[in-house]
Design a protein around this motif. Sequence first.
Motif, PDB file in Angstrom:
ATOM      1  N   ASP A  17      -5.593   3.529  -0.518  1.00 31.90           N
ATOM      2  CA  ASP A  17      -6.257   2.877   0.736  1.00 31.90           C
ATOM      3  C   ASP A  17      -6.734   1.294   0.627  1.00 31.90           C
ATOM      4  O   ASP A  17      -6.895   0.480   1.917  1.00 31.90           O
ATOM      5  CB  ASP A  17      -7.810   3.836   1.089  1.00 31.90           C
ATOM      6  CG  ASP A  17      -8.608   4.050   0.088  1.00 31.90           C
ATOM      7  OD1 ASP A  17      -7.862   3.007  -1.458  1.00 31.90           O
ATOM      8  OD2 ASP A  17      -9.986   4.100  -0.228  1.00 31.90           O
ATOM      9  N   ALA A  21       7.820   0.860  -1.047  1.00 30.98           N
ATOM     10  CA  ALA A  21       7.947   1.490   0.251  1.00 30.98           C
ATOM     11  C   ALA A  21       8.884   0.173   1.868  1.00 30.98           C
ATOM     12  O   ALA A  21       8.013  -0.316   1.882  1.00 30.98           O
ATOM     13  CB  ALA A  21       7.461   2.823   0.988  1.00 30.98           C
ATOM     14  N   THR A  41      -3.726   9.098  -0.852  1.00 27.83           N
ATOM     15  CA  THR A  41      -3.030  10.223  -0.173  1.00 27.83           C
ATOM     16  C   THR A  41      -1.550  10.318   0.143  1.00 27.83           C
ATOM     17  O   THR A  41      -0.540   9.182   0.106  1.00 27.83           O
ATOM     18  CB  THR A  41      -3.112   9.958   1.661  1.00 27.83           C
ATOM     19  OG1 THR A  41      -2.737   8.446   2.064  1.00 27.83           O
ATOM     20  CG2 THR A  41      -4.949   9.696   1.489  1.00 27.83           C
ATOM     21  N   GLY A  42      -1.023  10.986   0.581  1.00 21.55           N
ATOM     22  CA  GLY A  42       0.841  10.763   0.152  1.00 21.55           C
ATOM     23  C   GLY A  42       1.611  12.301   0.765  1.00 21.55           C
ATOM     24  O   GLY A  42       0.905  13.696   0.638  1.00 21.55           O
ATOM     25  N   THR A  95       0.223   6.142  -0.661  1.00 20.98           N
ATOM     26  CA  THR A  95      -0.213   5.284  -0.006  1.00 20.98           C
ATOM     27  C   THR A  95      -2.070   5.220  -0.474  1.00 20.98           C
ATOM     28  O   THR A  95      -2.056   6.400  -0.888  1.00 20.98           O
ATOM     29  CB  THR A  95      -0.308   5.567   1.452  1.00 20.98           C
ATOM     30  OG1 THR A  95       0.639   5.749   1.981  1.00 20.98           O
ATOM     31  CG2 THR A  95      -1.528   4.472   2.532  1.00 20.98           C
ATOM     32  N   THR A 135       5.710  10.539  -1.574  1.00 17.64           N
ATOM     33  CA  THR A 135       5.136   9.289  -1.339  1.00 17.64           C
ATOM     34  C   THR A 135       3.646   9.217  -2.411  1.00 17.64           C
ATOM     35  O   THR A 135       2.831  10.395  -2.157  1.00 17.64           O
ATOM     36  CB  THR A 135       5.418   9.321  -0.036  1.00 17.64           C
ATOM     37  OG1 THR A 135       4.406  10.126   1.164  1.00 17.64           O
ATOM     38  CG2 THR A 135       6.345   8.943   0.621  1.00 17.64           C
ATOM     39  N   THR A 169       0.874  -1.417   0.102  1.00 17.34           N
ATOM     40  CA  THR A 169      -0.089  -0.148   0.599  1.00 17.34           C
ATOM     41  C   THR A 169       1.303   1.350  -0.029  1.00 17.34           C
ATOM     42  O   THR A 169      -0.140   2.167  -0.094  1.00 17.34           O
ATOM     43  CB  THR A 169      -1.199   0.167   1.248  1.00 17.34           C
ATOM     44  OG1 THR A 169      -0.133   0.028   2.014  1.00 17.34           O
ATOM     45  CG2 THR A 169      -1.653  -1.108   1.310  1.00 17.34           C
ATOM     46  N   GLU A 170       1.371   1.203   0.072  1.00 19.86           N
ATOM     47  CA  GLU A 170       2.739   2.147   0.568  1.00 19.86           C
ATOM     48  C   GLU A 170       3.905   2.417  -0.433  1.00 19.86           C
ATOM     49  O   GLU A 170       4.753   1.530  -0.417  1.00 19.86           O
ATOM     50  CB  GLU A 170       3.750   2.527   1.524  1.00 19.86           C
ATOM     51  CG  GLU A 170       2.280   2.266   3.162  1.00 19.86           C
ATOM     52  CD  GLU A 170       2.929   2.559   4.581  1.00 19.86           C
ATOM     53  OE1 GLU A 170       4.507   3.133   4.531  1.00 19.86           O
ATOM     54  OE2 GLU A 170       2.690   2.804   5.175  1.00 19.86           O
ATOM     55  N   TRP A 171       4.604   3.656  -0.966  1.00 20.26           N
ATOM     56  CA  TRP A 171       5.033   3.717  -2.647  1.00 20.26           C
ATOM     57  C   TRP A 171       6.221   4.806  -2.158  1.00 20.26           C
ATOM     58  O   TRP A 171       5.257   5.710  -2.196  1.00 20.26           O
ATOM     59  CB  TRP A 171       4.424   3.324  -4.113  1.00 20.26           C
ATOM     60  CG  TRP A 171       3.558   2.521  -3.965  1.00 20.26           C
ATOM     61  CD1 TRP A 171       2.263   1.954  -3.444  1.00 20.26           C
ATOM     62  CD2 TRP A 171       3.938   1.156  -4.607  1.00 20.26           C
ATOM     63  NE1 TRP A 171       1.790   0.574  -3.803  1.00 20.26           N
ATOM     64  CE2 TRP A 171       2.470  -0.232  -4.417  1.00 20.26           C
ATOM     65  CE3 TRP A 171       4.764   0.144  -5.629  1.00 20.26           C
ATOM     66  CZ2 TRP A 171       2.321  -1.224  -5.185  1.00 20.26           C
ATOM     67  CZ3 TRP A 171       5.151  -0.609  -6.234  1.00 20.26           C
ATOM     68  CH2 TRP A 171       3.791  -1.439  -5.548  1.00 20.26           C
ATOM     69  N   ARG A 172       6.993   4.677  -3.004  1.00 20.53           N
ATOM     70  CA  ARG A 172       7.862   6.016  -3.190  1.00 20.53           C
ATOM     71  C   ARG A 172       8.445   5.948  -4.195  1.00 20.53           C
ATOM     72  O   ARG A 172       8.484   5.596  -5.493  1.00 20.53           O
ATOM     73  CB  ARG A 172       8.923   5.905  -2.339  1.00 20.53           C
ATOM     74  CG  ARG A 172      10.448   6.369  -1.935  1.00 20.53           C
ATOM     75  CD  ARG A 172      11.217   6.374  -0.959  1.00 20.53           C
ATOM     76  NE  ARG A 172      11.847   5.241  -1.308  1.00 20.53           N
ATOM     77  CZ  ARG A 172      13.264   4.896  -2.695  1.00 20.53           C
ATOM     78  NH1 ARG A 172      13.594   5.544  -3.316  1.00 20.53           N
ATOM     79  NH2 ARG A 172      13.301   3.807  -3.070  1.00 20.53           N
ATOM     80  N   GLU A 222      10.256   0.031   5.115  1.00 18.87           N
ATOM     81  CA  GLU A 222      10.820   0.434   6.474  1.00 18.87           C
ATOM     82  C   GLU A 222      12.003  -0.121   7.066  1.00 18.87           C
ATOM     83  O   GLU A 222      13.044  -0.320   6.179  1.00 18.87           O
ATOM     84  CB  GLU A 222      10.240  -0.450   7.768  1.00 18.87           C
ATOM     85  CG  GLU A 222       8.127  -1.282   7.353  1.00 18.87           C
ATOM     86  CD  GLU A 222       7.912  -1.164   8.564  1.00 18.87           C
ATOM     87  OE1 GLU A 222       8.406  -1.496   9.449  1.00 18.87           O
ATOM     88  OE2 GLU A 222       6.715  -1.407   8.552  1.00 18.87           O
TER      89      GLU A 222
END
Length: 320
Positions: free
Chosen positions: A229, A318, A238-239, A227, A225, A197-200, A320
């Motif tokens: 949902d 993305a 969002t980002g 994100t 970034t 769900t999270e991308w850079r 961590e």
Amino acid sequence: MDTSYVRRTRRLLVPALGAASAALLVAGCATGTGTTAADTDSPSDPASESVPSLGTDQPLPSTDWGLTAIVGPDGLTELDGHDYTLDLSLLEEFDPLDDRGDAEIDPDEAGTLAGVEICNSWRGTITGWPDEVKHAPDRSMTLAGCGPSEPRPEVSDALMEFTSAAWDVDTLVLTGPTYELTYRTEEWVLAQGLPGTEWRLLSARHGEEEVAPFRLADEGAGMFTLTVDDPREPTRFTGTAFCNGYGAEVTGWPEAPAITEIDLTATACAADTDGLEAIYAGALAAVTQVRWDGREMWLSGPDTETGTADTSLHFTLATE
């Protein structure tokens, strides 16, 4: 550049653009964290959850498969189908040079298996598909470093020991004395949605304007970034766009994605980064196509000013 499609601290409807069909591909080097049996309340055998018609009588429904579960001494581990893939397109082909002189391998009965484990590709020779599988000692594999998601050794062990295979319309199960591997068709894996769900952002282009990867590394690493949902059917992104947060409404995912609303905060950014933010927001507003390939995703579409297919956003998952 016209930036009228963005209003600071308020929403603006963006006219929907013409859409093209998305090209969806899966390849190696995907990320994803497996879930072990200890992390679930009531794990079950993945084979028992599929349509109860596993067998070998019907033709294989696909040659491209993604690993979704492995059962072994440590219990059940569930995977997302992107990290470990299996290619059966060479099953009826055999190169005698791959045999390396193994007397038990009959070239008339041998075939080749291939696949990807995270970011490394492999291939090997088998006979006796699908009921009495034997493996030649010729399995070869690349040795690239895959970063934080190194290949699981138990997957390689299972692929070298399975002795039988069975399948139905979208499931393939490889069974051996120690492990059981459950694969799903590429189409089934893609239908589950994005692998994360999270991308850079890696790079962006909008018309004649481009945000080069080196500039992102120098000035905005991690600051652009995205994100989603819902990885399966997103309705909102969002980002961050350098120093501002944003939200974007999404329709038509994934066949004909369109950004119909954009919210962008009004934080004052450094003068030399304003252009980066405008390029990113402009490219988002022009998106009409999406495809993803393991840990990477591309959003693209025509330039809103010229109408040419000259807009793209390239993301990586993305970490961590």
